[in-house]
Motif scaffolding. Sequence first.
Motif, PDB file in Angstrom:
ATOM      1  N   LEU A 157       0.817  -1.209   0.000  1.00  0.00           N
ATOM      2  CA  LEU A 157       0.000   0.000   0.000  1.00  0.00           C
ATOM      3  C   LEU A 157       0.856   1.267   0.000  1.00  0.00           C
ATOM      4  N   PRO A 158       0.340   2.349  -0.538  1.00  0.00           N
ATOM      5  CA  PRO A 158       1.081   3.620  -0.539  1.00  0.00           C
ATOM      6  C   PRO A 158       1.493   4.013   0.877  1.00  0.00           C
ATOM      7  N   GLY A 159       2.733   4.451   0.998  1.00  0.00           N
ATOM      8  CA  GLY A 159       3.258   4.858   2.296  1.00  0.00           C
ATOM      9  C   GLY A 159       3.922   3.744   3.074  1.00  0.00           C
ATOM     10  N   ALA A 160       3.711   2.477   2.658  1.00  0.00           N
ATOM     11  CA  ALA A 160       4.352   1.348   3.326  1.00  0.00           C
ATOM     12  C   ALA A 160       5.720   1.073   2.705  1.00  0.00           C
ATOM     13  N   LYS A 161       6.530   0.313   3.379  1.00  0.00           N
ATOM     14  CA  LYS A 161       7.862  -0.037   2.913  1.00  0.00           C
ATOM     15  C   LYS A 161       7.832  -1.401   2.238  1.00  0.00           C
ATOM     16  N   VAL A 162       8.270  -1.470   0.985  1.00  0.00           N
ATOM     17  CA  VAL A 162       8.260  -2.748   0.287  1.00  0.00           C
ATOM     18  C   VAL A 162       9.182  -3.755   0.968  1.00  0.00           C
ATOM     19  N   GLU A 163      10.175  -3.261   1.699  1.00  0.00           N
ATOM     20  CA  GLU A 163      11.105  -4.162   2.372  1.00  0.00           C
ATOM     21  C   GLU A 163      10.401  -5.065   3.383  1.00  0.00           C
ATOM     22  N   GLN A 164       9.218  -4.666   3.827  1.00  0.00           N
ATOM     23  CA  GLN A 164       8.503  -5.499   4.790  1.00  0.00           C
ATOM     24  C   GLN A 164       7.986  -6.779   4.137  1.00  0.00           C
ATOM     25  N   TYR A 165       7.891  -6.803   2.801  1.00  0.00           N
ATOM     26  CA  TYR A 165       7.335  -7.959   2.106  1.00  0.00           C
ATOM     27  C   TYR A 165       8.267  -8.566   1.067  1.00  0.00           C
ATOM     28  N   TYR A 166       9.226  -7.811   0.553  1.00  0.00           N
ATOM     29  CA  TYR A 166      10.085  -8.310  -0.512  1.00  0.00           C
ATOM     30  C   TYR A 166      11.348  -8.943   0.063  1.00  0.00           C
ATOM     31  N   GLY A 167      11.185 -10.075   0.701  1.00  0.00           N
ATOM     32  CA  GLY A 167      12.301 -10.805   1.277  1.00  0.00           C
ATOM     33  C   GLY A 167      11.833 -12.178   1.728  1.00  0.00           C
ATOM     34  N   VAL A 168      12.758 -13.101   1.897  1.00  0.00           N
ATOM     35  CA  VAL A 168      12.414 -14.491   2.184  1.00  0.00           C
ATOM     36  C   VAL A 168      11.566 -14.616   3.445  1.00  0.00           C
ATOM     37  N   GLU A 169      12.076 -14.143   4.581  1.00  0.00           N
ATOM     38  CA  GLU A 169      11.362 -14.286   5.836  1.00  0.00           C
ATOM     39  C   GLU A 169      10.092 -13.442   5.859  1.00  0.00           C
ATOM     40  N   GLN A 170      10.202 -12.200   5.360  1.00  0.00           N
ATOM     41  CA  GLN A 170       9.049 -11.304   5.368  1.00  0.00           C
ATOM     42  C   GLN A 170       7.903 -11.885   4.562  1.00  0.00           C
ATOM     43  N   ASP A 171       8.233 -12.365   3.379  1.00  0.00           N
ATOM     44  CA  ASP A 171       7.248 -12.946   2.479  1.00  0.00           C
ATOM     45  C   ASP A 171       6.575 -14.164   3.112  1.00  0.00           C
ATOM     46  N   ALA A 172       7.382 -15.058   3.680  1.00  0.00           N
ATOM     47  CA  ALA A 172       6.820 -16.276   4.270  1.00  0.00           C
ATOM     48  C   ALA A 172       5.889 -15.945   5.436  1.00  0.00           C
ATOM     49  N   LYS A 173       6.271 -14.973   6.254  1.00  0.00           N
ATOM     50  CA  LYS A 173       5.412 -14.582   7.375  1.00  0.00           C
ATOM     51  C   LYS A 173       4.083 -14.029   6.877  1.00  0.00           C
ATOM     52  N   ALA A 174       4.133 -13.240   5.805  1.00  0.00           N
ATOM     53  CA  ALA A 174       2.902 -12.689   5.243  1.00  0.00           C
ATOM     54  C   ALA A 174       2.010 -13.792   4.701  1.00  0.00           C
ATOM     55  N   MET A 175       2.601 -14.775   4.018  1.00  0.00           N
ATOM     56  CA  MET A 175       1.798 -15.856   3.466  1.00  0.00           C
ATOM     57  C   MET A 175       1.190 -16.734   4.561  1.00  0.00           C
ATOM     58  N   VAL A 176       1.929 -16.935   5.648  1.00  0.00           N
ATOM     59  CA  VAL A 176       1.370 -17.665   6.786  1.00  0.00           C
ATOM     60  C   VAL A 176       0.157 -16.924   7.338  1.00  0.00           C
ATOM     61  N   GLU A 177       0.245 -15.605   7.409  1.00  0.00           N
ATOM     62  CA  GLU A 177      -0.869 -14.818   7.920  1.00  0.00           C
ATOM     63  C   GLU A 177      -2.080 -14.910   6.997  1.00  0.00           C
ATOM     64  N   VAL A 178      -1.863 -14.940   5.683  1.00  0.00           N
ATOM     65  CA  VAL A 178      -2.973 -15.114   4.746  1.00  0.00           C
ATOM     66  C   VAL A 178      -3.637 -16.476   4.962  1.00  0.00           C
ATOM     67  N   VAL A 179      -2.837 -17.518   5.119  1.00  0.00           N
ATOM     68  CA  VAL A 179      -3.383 -18.848   5.396  1.00  0.00           C
ATOM     69  C   VAL A 179      -4.207 -18.820   6.670  1.00  0.00           C
ATOM     70  N   ARG A 180      -3.657 -18.204   7.703  1.00  0.00           N
ATOM     71  CA  ARG A 180      -4.359 -18.123   8.988  1.00  0.00           C
ATOM     72  C   ARG A 180      -5.703 -17.392   8.832  1.00  0.00           C
ATOM     73  N   GLN A 181      -5.669 -16.258   8.140  1.00  0.00           N
ATOM     74  CA  GLN A 181      -6.892 -15.485   7.956  1.00  0.00           C
ATOM     75  C   GLN A 181      -7.921 -16.252   7.129  1.00  0.00           C
ATOM     76  N   TRP A 182      -7.462 -16.938   6.079  1.00  0.00           N
ATOM     77  CA  TRP A 182      -8.402 -17.686   5.250  1.00  0.00           C
ATOM     78  C   TRP A 182      -9.082 -18.777   6.066  1.00  0.00           C
ATOM     79  N   LEU A 183      -8.319 -19.521   6.829  1.00  0.00           N
ATOM     80  CA  LEU A 183      -8.889 -20.597   7.651  1.00  0.00           C
ATOM     81  C   LEU A 183      -9.907 -20.050   8.645  1.00  0.00           C
ATOM     82  N   ARG A 184      -9.573 -18.909   9.249  1.00  0.00           N
ATOM     83  CA  ARG A 184     -10.496 -18.304  10.226  1.00  0.00           C
ATOM     84  C   ARG A 184     -11.744 -17.763   9.534  1.00  0.00           C
ATOM     85  N   ARG A 185     -11.560 -17.086   8.413  1.00  0.00           N
ATOM     86  CA  ARG A 185     -12.686 -16.490   7.692  1.00  0.00           C
ATOM     87  C   ARG A 185     -13.662 -17.552   7.206  1.00  0.00           C
ATOM     88  N   HIS A 186     -13.136 -18.719   6.825  1.00  0.00           N
ATOM     89  CA  HIS A 186     -13.980 -19.766   6.256  1.00  0.00           C
ATOM     90  C   HIS A 186     -14.341 -20.860   7.258  1.00  0.00           C
TER      91      HIS A 186
END
Length: 502
Positions: A157-186
């Motif tokens: 999103l505008p104003g955020a730092k791409v470094e928070q997501y464009y990296g091995v650990e950062q990316d994996a943590k974000a994807m884990v959170e998406v999995v977590r949210q999907w499981l909870r939402r559904h």
Amino acid sequence: MKMHIDRAIAALALLLTAGTVQAQTPPSPPPPPQTTAEPRIFRSEGQAEIGGTRLRYAAAVEEFLLPGASIFATSYVRGDVKDVSTRPVIFAFNGGPGSASIWLHLGLMAPRRVDFDDPANPRTVPPFGTVANPDSPLDMADIVLIDPPGTGYSRVLPGAKVEQYYGVEQDAKAMVEVVRQWLRRHGRANSPRYLVSESYGTIRAAVMARLMAGGPTQTGGMDGLALNGVVLLGQALDMARGAEGDDRPYLNILPSLAATACHFGKVAAGCTAEGQGDAARRFIEGGYLAALHAGSRLPADRKAAVARELSALIGIAEKDILAADLRISGAAFARLLLADRGQRVGMYDARFVLPSLGAGSDPVADDPAMGQYVPGFVAAFGDYATKTLKVTLDLPYEPIAFREVNGRWDYGFGPGVPVGRNYGTDLAAAMSRNPAMRLMVGTGWYDLVTPIGSAEYTLAHVGVPLSATRFHAYPSGHMPYVGAEARAALIRDLRAFVGGRE
């Protein structure tokens, strides 16, 4: 994709030549802006004949909001299942880094697939379209395809730092959170869950598997988000290669070179990919490894004998093998194998060919495979997303973001430095913590970017329990579902794996 897609071949060359670099922990970026917007969801329904069963399904292109990022995932949920508590969920993603899930999406997973099945005569001009996909695993598992930030419709999103997501650990943590949210939402927190990954995505899957268990040094808590299994397609786990004189790449690619030579009739009549692969393994163990290990100490007569045997195995002239000091890279092989016909073969799928004359210099766009199958996937997905999935976003769908994402990726040595470590150890740690977790590894015989020998070698040297691992090879390339025969075999193995039959 696909290498991954992984780094361009130029970046892959860097991986093979870069020296050892000391890891440095990047500084933590400032907290990104928060958003309170409601997630956007685009819903649709459909019916399909899948796995011999007529079924109804609900599709949803859903937004998941993380601090500073909007991440979209497309899910397909079977509609006639009364009790979903034991129904598996497959979370799938491609690689790059910087690739959307379009390739797994329209190549294998969705109820419809891109109409593209003939490497010998690929369609490269519009109109492109989709056809029914009875090979989708939707009959036995629900499917979620995730596009990381910077790919697909997902954005930092505008104003955020791409470094928070464009990296091995950062990316994996974000994807884990998406999995977590999907499981909870559904309401699927207790459903069996699997990761299906491809190319760089196999690194993502390995790190996610480690993180999902949690722990004081991982996430600060005991998350207990256990996985039933992980599928690696075109595995790319070892990013620690690179020391000058490292002969592993030449050893590991040999079975794929031999299989490709057979495919084009460049070796003994009556050969098969499997037979050539086995012959290459025997040659490695019976003398090739020792010859490479000897280096410049190898006597001239022995070197000539090895070149002669290698020529018979991979269809390259002895003089070219001797000129390369017995070390034939994938790129050299792709250029030399069909040179007498004025053609070059694809690195991402060696079944695809283009003329040698007039070849451009882009290692991805000018690759005979990538250059020919990308247009069909991209155009077909655009049509499919708007007409079938009912997406009305005023955003371009980003299939592969090389410059914006791939070129800025942080493997732990700083943004844009294409070296890392062997992430197979992450997978080994996850499987050690979770003895019931299983692993499936699928590779195309004609993948010269992440070859079958690399998968076998890497996973045999990181401590992954081989008793819980199943290896499969397919008559395809980096995307092992391109082609009817390969796709049918892959989906058969995937069904058996998710169904617990292997």
